[in-house]
Scaffold this motif. Sequence first.
Motif, PDB file in Angstrom:
ATOM      1  N   PHE A 182       0.838  -1.207   0.000  1.00  0.00           N
ATOM      2  CA  PHE A 182       0.000   0.000   0.000  1.00  0.00           C
ATOM      3  C   PHE A 182       0.876   1.263   0.000  1.00  0.00           C
ATOM      4  O   PHE A 182       0.610   2.222  -0.716  1.00  0.00           O
ATOM      5  CB  PHE A 182      -0.932   0.002   1.216  1.00  0.00           C
ATOM      6  N   LEU A 183       1.914   1.262   0.804  1.00  0.00           N
ATOM      7  CA  LEU A 183       2.787   2.431   0.886  1.00  0.00           C
ATOM      8  C   LEU A 183       3.605   2.633  -0.379  1.00  0.00           C
ATOM      9  O   LEU A 183       3.954   3.761  -0.727  1.00  0.00           O
ATOM     10  CB  LEU A 183       3.711   2.322   2.102  1.00  0.00           C
ATOM     11  N   ARG A 184       3.937   1.575  -1.088  1.00  0.00           N
ATOM     12  CA  ARG A 184       4.700   1.684  -2.324  1.00  0.00           C
ATOM     13  C   ARG A 184       3.831   2.013  -3.523  1.00  0.00           C
ATOM     14  O   ARG A 184       4.326   2.459  -4.546  1.00  0.00           O
ATOM     15  CB  ARG A 184       5.448   0.378  -2.595  1.00  0.00           C
ATOM     16  N   ALA A 185       2.537   1.838  -3.410  1.00  0.00           N
ATOM     17  CA  ALA A 185       1.629   2.068  -4.541  1.00  0.00           C
ATOM     18  C   ALA A 185       1.613   3.551  -4.904  1.00  0.00           C
ATOM     19  O   ALA A 185       1.639   4.429  -4.054  1.00  0.00           O
ATOM     20  CB  ALA A 185       0.229   1.601  -4.184  1.00  0.00           C
ATOM     21  N   ARG A 186       1.578   3.848  -6.199  1.00  0.00           N
ATOM     22  CA  ARG A 186       1.579   5.223  -6.696  1.00  0.00           C
ATOM     23  C   ARG A 186       0.219   5.650  -7.242  1.00  0.00           C
ATOM     24  O   ARG A 186      -0.011   6.823  -7.463  1.00  0.00           O
ATOM     25  CB  ARG A 186       2.623   5.387  -7.804  1.00  0.00           C
ATOM     26  N   GLY A 209      -3.511   6.851  -7.306  1.00  0.00           N
ATOM     27  CA  GLY A 209      -4.452   7.520  -6.426  1.00  0.00           C
ATOM     28  C   GLY A 209      -3.838   8.510  -5.454  1.00  0.00           C
ATOM     29  O   GLY A 209      -4.535   9.090  -4.628  1.00  0.00           O
ATOM     30  N   ASN A 210      -2.508   8.756  -5.549  1.00  0.00           N
ATOM     31  CA  ASN A 210      -1.907   9.675  -4.584  1.00  0.00           C
ATOM     32  C   ASN A 210      -2.351  11.122  -4.799  1.00  0.00           C
ATOM     33  O   ASN A 210      -2.417  11.894  -3.862  1.00  0.00           O
ATOM     34  CB  ASN A 210      -0.385   9.553  -4.583  1.00  0.00           C
ATOM     35  N   VAL A 211      -2.685  11.476  -6.019  1.00  0.00           N
ATOM     36  CA  VAL A 211      -3.158  12.835  -6.293  1.00  0.00           C
ATOM     37  C   VAL A 211      -4.511  13.058  -5.615  1.00  0.00           C
ATOM     38  O   VAL A 211      -4.764  14.131  -5.049  1.00  0.00           O
ATOM     39  CB  VAL A 211      -3.259  13.079  -7.814  1.00  0.00           C
TER      40      VAL A 211
END
Length: 183
Positions: free
Chosen positions: A18-22, A24-26
């Motif tokens: 989850f922390l490494r996923a990029r 949806g961060n915006v």
Amino acid sequence: MEPRSCRNLTAWRGASRFLRARGGNVAIIFALALPLVVGGLGYGVETSYWYLISNRMQSASDAAAYAGAMEGRSGSDYDAVRSAAIRAAADNGFADAAGVEVRNPPTSGAASGSTDAVEVVLNAHVQRIFTALFVNGDLTLRTRSVARYSPASTACILALHPTIQIAANFSGSSSVTFKGCSV
């Protein structure tokens, strides 16, 4: 049944992914920043509104002080000066007569105590919109204007005509003395 350490390891791997996923961060950053942006816009619009009201009040205060001074210059008493100032304030958009203070002579400033000056103070309570979330009560706006006049002189000879260049013409060898008045 899985041993306890395997469950913790599985949870750790899920959190790590989850922390490494990029993806949806915006959306997350936007959701966190949106209240700050909306709050800044609300505060900016409200303070601009206060500034607009204050400028309108200052114009009304200036006009009221000038009208009061002109009334005082004509020799009127305080009640007539006050009425003229309140009427001028109302004519210029400040209709709250209870918020108009007229002082002749002024109580502060360079013209303090001068009988040939009129001070007008306008007070208005402005309702808070956005800032009511943080501060209770209305905002009080206050403007002040002072108009000073030279007392009108007494005229012994007064010549008024809208089109003639020389409304009064003296010639010959006459001698005239004026005491306490002007031409």
